[in-house]
Design a protein around this motif. Structure first.
Motif, PDB file in Angstrom:
ATOM      1  N   SER A  62     -16.606  14.741  -0.778  1.00  0.00           N
ATOM      2  CA  SER A  62     -15.361  15.362  -1.249  1.00  0.00           C
ATOM      3  C   SER A  62     -14.177  14.450  -0.944  1.00  0.00           C
ATOM      4  O   SER A  62     -13.026  14.860  -1.081  1.00  0.00           O
ATOM      5  CB  SER A  62     -15.130  16.696  -0.532  1.00  0.00           C
ATOM      6  N   GLY A  63     -14.469  13.239  -0.493  1.00  0.00           N
ATOM      7  CA  GLY A  63     -13.380  12.368  -0.082  1.00  0.00           C
ATOM      8  C   GLY A  63     -13.404  11.005  -0.741  1.00  0.00           C
ATOM      9  O   GLY A  63     -14.410  10.581  -1.307  1.00  0.00           O
ATOM     10  N   VAL A  64     -12.273  10.342  -0.660  1.00  0.00           N
ATOM     11  CA  VAL A  64     -12.161   8.939  -1.085  1.00  0.00           C
ATOM     12  C   VAL A  64     -11.435   8.221   0.036  1.00  0.00           C
ATOM     13  O   VAL A  64     -10.396   8.687   0.513  1.00  0.00           O
ATOM     14  CB  VAL A  64     -11.354   8.827  -2.408  1.00  0.00           C
ATOM     15  N   ARG A  65     -12.017   7.096   0.461  1.00  0.00           N
ATOM     16  CA  ARG A  65     -11.391   6.311   1.524  1.00  0.00           C
ATOM     17  C   ARG A  65     -10.658   5.126   0.905  1.00  0.00           C
ATOM     18  O   ARG A  65     -11.211   4.424   0.064  1.00  0.00           O
ATOM     19  CB  ARG A  65     -12.483   5.809   2.476  1.00  0.00           C
ATOM     20  N   ILE A  66      -9.416   4.934   1.317  1.00  0.00           N
ATOM     21  CA  ILE A  66      -8.686   3.753   0.842  1.00  0.00           C
ATOM     22  C   ILE A  66      -8.049   3.054   2.037  1.00  0.00           C
ATOM     23  O   ILE A  66      -7.932   3.635   3.122  1.00  0.00           O
ATOM     24  CB  ILE A  66      -7.606   4.117  -0.212  1.00  0.00           C
ATOM     25  N   GLY A  67      -7.655   1.797   1.834  1.00  0.00           N
ATOM     26  CA  GLY A  67      -7.032   1.048   2.928  1.00  0.00           C
ATOM     27  C   GLY A  67      -6.151  -0.060   2.395  1.00  0.00           C
ATOM     28  O   GLY A  67      -6.254  -0.447   1.220  1.00  0.00           O
ATOM     29  N   THR A  68      -5.297  -0.570   3.268  1.00  0.00           N
ATOM     30  CA  THR A  68      -4.253  -1.494   2.835  1.00  0.00           C
ATOM     31  C   THR A  68      -4.484  -2.981   3.147  1.00  0.00           C
ATOM     32  O   THR A  68      -3.674  -3.803   2.711  1.00  0.00           O
ATOM     33  CB  THR A  68      -2.906  -1.076   3.470  1.00  0.00           C
ATOM     34  N   PRO A  69      -5.547  -3.387   3.888  1.00  0.00           N
ATOM     35  CA  PRO A  69      -5.631  -4.805   4.260  1.00  0.00           C
ATOM     36  C   PRO A  69      -5.613  -5.783   3.078  1.00  0.00           C
ATOM     37  O   PRO A  69      -4.904  -6.802   3.120  1.00  0.00           O
ATOM     38  CB  PRO A  69      -6.953  -4.897   5.029  1.00  0.00           C
ATOM     39  N   ALA A  70      -6.363  -5.491   2.014  1.00  0.00           N
ATOM     40  CA  ALA A  70      -6.476  -6.479   0.938  1.00  0.00           C
ATOM     41  C   ALA A  70      -5.166  -6.624   0.160  1.00  0.00           C
ATOM     42  O   ALA A  70      -4.656  -7.743  -0.022  1.00  0.00           O
ATOM     43  CB  ALA A  70      -7.620  -6.087  -0.003  1.00  0.00           C
ATOM     44  N   LEU A  71      -4.614  -5.515  -0.288  1.00  0.00           N
ATOM     45  CA  LEU A  71      -3.393  -5.636  -1.109  1.00  0.00           C
ATOM     46  C   LEU A  71      -2.204  -6.115  -0.280  1.00  0.00           C
ATOM     47  O   LEU A  71      -1.270  -6.724  -0.817  1.00  0.00           O
ATOM     48  CB  LEU A  71      -3.096  -4.317  -1.819  1.00  0.00           C
ATOM     49  N   THR A  72      -2.241  -5.871   1.034  1.00  0.00           N
ATOM     50  CA  THR A  72      -1.172  -6.429   1.878  1.00  0.00           C
ATOM     51  C   THR A  72      -1.295  -7.950   1.909  1.00  0.00           C
ATOM     52  O   THR A  72      -0.287  -8.673   1.859  1.00  0.00           O
ATOM     53  CB  THR A  72      -1.237  -5.824   3.300  1.00  0.00           C
ATOM     54  N   THR A  73      -2.529  -8.452   1.958  1.00  0.00           N
ATOM     55  CA  THR A  73      -2.718  -9.913   1.888  1.00  0.00           C
ATOM     56  C   THR A  73      -2.140 -10.443   0.577  1.00  0.00           C
ATOM     57  O   THR A  73      -1.553 -11.522   0.525  1.00  0.00           O
ATOM     58  CB  THR A  73      -4.230 -10.252   1.965  1.00  0.00           C
ATOM     59  N   ARG A  74      -2.269  -9.671  -0.468  1.00  0.00           N
ATOM     60  CA  ARG A  74      -1.772 -10.092  -1.780  1.00  0.00           C
ATOM     61  C   ARG A  74      -0.255 -10.021  -1.886  1.00  0.00           C
ATOM     62  O   ARG A  74       0.328 -10.436  -2.880  1.00  0.00           O
ATOM     63  CB  ARG A  74      -2.418  -9.190  -2.833  1.00  0.00           C
ATOM     64  N   GLY A  75       0.385  -9.451  -0.873  1.00  0.00           N
ATOM     65  CA  GLY A  75       1.852  -9.424  -0.846  1.00  0.00           C
ATOM     66  C   GLY A  75       2.461  -8.090  -1.225  1.00  0.00           C
ATOM     67  O   GLY A  75       3.678  -7.977  -1.360  1.00  0.00           O
ATOM     68  N   PHE A  76       1.627  -7.054  -1.383  1.00  0.00           N
ATOM     69  CA  PHE A  76       2.184  -5.735  -1.689  1.00  0.00           C
ATOM     70  C   PHE A  76       2.966  -5.216  -0.481  1.00  0.00           C
ATOM     71  O   PHE A  76       2.540  -5.353   0.657  1.00  0.00           O
ATOM     72  CB  PHE A  76       1.065  -4.726  -1.989  1.00  0.00           C
ATOM     73  N   GLY A  77       4.117  -4.607  -0.766  1.00  0.00           N
ATOM     74  CA  GLY A  77       4.931  -3.993   0.285  1.00  0.00           C
ATOM     75  C   GLY A  77       5.106  -2.511  -0.010  1.00  0.00           C
ATOM     76  O   GLY A  77       4.410  -1.948  -0.861  1.00  0.00           O
ATOM     77  N   PRO A  78       6.094  -1.870   0.660  1.00  0.00           N
ATOM     78  CA  PRO A  78       6.275  -0.423   0.506  1.00  0.00           C
ATOM     79  C   PRO A  78       6.473   0.031  -0.943  1.00  0.00           C
ATOM     80  O   PRO A  78       5.895   1.029  -1.363  1.00  0.00           O
ATOM     81  CB  PRO A  78       7.515  -0.132   1.355  1.00  0.00           C
ATOM     82  N   ALA A  79       7.265  -0.696  -1.721  1.00  0.00           N
ATOM     83  CA  ALA A  79       7.537  -0.247  -3.100  1.00  0.00           C
ATOM     84  C   ALA A  79       6.241  -0.234  -3.908  1.00  0.00           C
ATOM     85  O   ALA A  79       5.951   0.720  -4.647  1.00  0.00           O
ATOM     86  CB  ALA A  79       8.558  -1.168  -3.757  1.00  0.00           C
ATOM     87  N   GLU A  80       5.452  -1.291  -3.740  1.00  0.00           N
ATOM     88  CA  GLU A  80       4.197  -1.380  -4.490  1.00  0.00           C
ATOM     89  C   GLU A  80       3.225  -0.285  -4.036  1.00  0.00           C
ATOM     90  O   GLU A  80       2.551   0.329  -4.851  1.00  0.00           O
ATOM     91  CB  GLU A  80       3.545  -2.750  -4.293  1.00  0.00           C
ATOM     92  N   PHE A  81       3.163  -0.036  -2.732  1.00  0.00           N
ATOM     93  CA  PHE A  81       2.208   0.978  -2.260  1.00  0.00           C
ATOM     94  C   PHE A  81       2.629   2.391  -2.680  1.00  0.00           C
ATOM     95  O   PHE A  81       1.785   3.250  -2.918  1.00  0.00           O
ATOM     96  CB  PHE A  81       1.978   0.866  -0.747  1.00  0.00           C
ATOM     97  N   ASP A  82       3.933   2.611  -2.803  1.00  0.00           N
ATOM     98  CA  ASP A  82       4.336   3.930  -3.309  1.00  0.00           C
ATOM     99  C   ASP A  82       3.900   4.075  -4.766  1.00  0.00           C
ATOM    100  O   ASP A  82       3.448   5.145  -5.195  1.00  0.00           O
ATOM    101  CB  ASP A  82       5.849   4.124  -3.165  1.00  0.00           C
TER     102      ASP A  82
END
Ligand code: DSN
Length: 475
Positions: free
Chosen positions: A399-419
């Motif tokens: 019933s769940g989906v796991r997500i995480g930020t390590p990869a896209l942060t390496t790509r340079g995503f910041g708060p605006a992109e993650f929102d």
């Protein structure tokens, strides 16, 4: 540098193409796919060009069983250099007394840890009778009684249902067969580890080993408290920091949240938040070092010298101040992602995050984790389904989906992109319904609203194009 890198890979792929064109084509396609999707798998990352290049060398051809300066093969002087460099960087980076760079993966690193603890800790009448200090002093003929003693040993790890890992004493992994196991859960209301309950369980169960660590728990652990509990019951504290090693290396997890000063032994992978090559690493107090060194051939095949070399490079990178900025961004971005989802009405396990993981409960959308994972994938968003506490859909549909930020942060995503990523995820979940099956709604098949996948992919492409992966690499 960038041009040189492009030239090296172009020539390498041309060479591979002559031998096995399917591999060359799949390698090119993998780069294209990774470039074109939002990689949110919490355990993945993008290693640096230097790390990738280090893995593709003739160190791959060298056998090097043994340890630095003490090998069972001739000609290991250069392997000694890279293994010693990896261990030195690991000790310095994590402030560890001892580091062992040979494990090939996280499971292997955990096996080394388990073996070391058994070898170091197990006391038995057999040992006493034979006047042996540790199991390593026994001859094969003396083992029979000891096998029974080993089979009695107890391990306590976090329940799989609330984010623990298979290797923490669960049946699909050898650890579930080696040990008597009891798991600790989380509080049913807060979904957080309840240390008082854990302490009471440990006092009753009296484990030899307490395992702390997770692969799907979106919160930090108080390792000082864990050690206190371990000491109270005479257990060894083993921390599996595979998921959050990058946050430890980057000094986001400090004090009670840094496992290294508190645990007897710590194992990790090197390719998740730590952003190195695919592999494992064990850190230990001096007390356990000699047993850790027996990892190969006890539970490991010959060390992968090319990967140890890449670990040395990645760990050198992680010692740079820029890695601390990266690690802080990983944690900050995860908060933004969690808040972005929560404010749009997505239910989150524990209500949020304070590490790099966000665990979504997608049941409120009337779909399973499997349907959500596939609908997101159709829309250019790569995640993995995961069970949530007391999951009625089990480990396959979830019933769940796991997500995480390590990869896209390496790509340079910041708060605006993650929102924006949160907005896209919410849009896909809200626009997905189960397909009907003969006995009611399907748990696997689903229908996405018209045009939703294409619109999401286009919006994702805008974000991705602004933050290209390996920008200098033209193939
Ligand atoms: N496969 C790793 C993960 O995705 O968390 C754990 O083994």
């Amino acid at each position: 540098m960038n041009d040189a890198w492009s030239a090296i890979y172009s020539q390498a792929l041309a060479l591979i193409e002559q031998v096995e064109p399917r591999v060359a084509a799949a390698t090119r396609q993998e780069l294209a796919d990774q470039r074109a999707s939002l990689k949110l798998i919490a355990s993945e990352n993008y290693a640096s060009p230097a790390v990738l290049a280090t893995m593709g060398t003739w160190f791959s051809d060298k056998y090097a069983e043994g340890t630095v300066g003490h090998r069972f093969y001739a000609g290991c002087q250069n392997v000694d250099t890279v293994e010693a460099a990896a261990a030195e960087h690991a000790r310095e980076l994590f402030g560890a007394e001892y580091a062992y760079a040979q494990p090939h993966s996280g499971i292997d690193a955990n096996l080394v840890a388990y073996w070391s603890i058994l070898a170091h800790r197990v006391e038995s009448p057999t040992l006493e009778r034979l006047g042996a200090k540790t199991v390593n002093d026994l001859s094969e003929g003396d083992w029979e009684d000891l096998r029974h003693t080993f089979a009695e040993q107890r391990v306590m790890g976090m329940s799989l249902d609330v984010g623990g890992h298979l290797t923490h004493g669960f049946r699909p992994n050898i650890s579930g067969k080696m040990f008597r196991q009891r798991s600790y859960g989380t509080d049913p209301i807060t979904q957080l580890i309840d240390y008082d309950t854990l302490r009471a369980q440990a006092k009753e169960f009296k484990p030899l080993i307490i395992v702390a660590g997770y692969s799907a728990y979106p919160r930090r652990i108080n390792f000082a408290k864990m050690r206190e509990i371990a000491d109270e019951v005479g257990a060894t504290l083993f921390v599996d920091m595979a998921h959050f090693a990058g946050l430890v290396a980057g000094k986001v997890f400090t004090g009670d949240e840094n496992p290294v000063p508190h645990a007897h032994i710590v194992a990790t992978t090197t390719h998740k938040s730590l952003r190195g090559p695919r592999g494992g690493l064990v850190l230990a107090t001096k007390e356990y070092a000699a047993d850790v060194d027996r990892g190969c051939p006890m539970v490991l095949g010959g060390p992968l010298s090319h990967v140890m070399a890449a670990k040395a490079v990645a760990l050198a990178e992680a010692r740079q101040p820029s890695f601390q900025t990266y690690a802080q961004n990983v944690a900050d971005n995860a908060k933004v992602l969690a808040e972005g989802l929560a404010k749009r009405g997505v239910k989150l396990v524990t209500g949020g995050t304070d590490n790099h993981i966000v665990l979504l409960d997608v049941s409120t959308f009337g779909i399973t984790g499997r349907q959500a994972e596939f609908a997101l994938l159709d829309s250019g968003i790569v995640t993995n389904r995961n069970s949530i506490p007391n999951d009625p859909n089990g480990a396959w549909y979830t019933s769940g989906v796991r997500i995480g930020t390590p990869a896209l942060t390496t790509r340079g995503f910041g708060p605006a992109e993650f929102d924006k990523v949160a907005e896209l995820i919410h849009g896909v979940l809200a626009g997905t319904v189960p397909a009907s099956a003969p006995n009611g709604p399907s748990k696997a098949k689903y229908v996405l609203a018209d045009g939703l996948a294409a619109r999401t992919k286009a919006a994702a492409a805008e974000l991705l194009d602004a933050h290209p992966l390996y920008p200098g690499l033209q193939l």
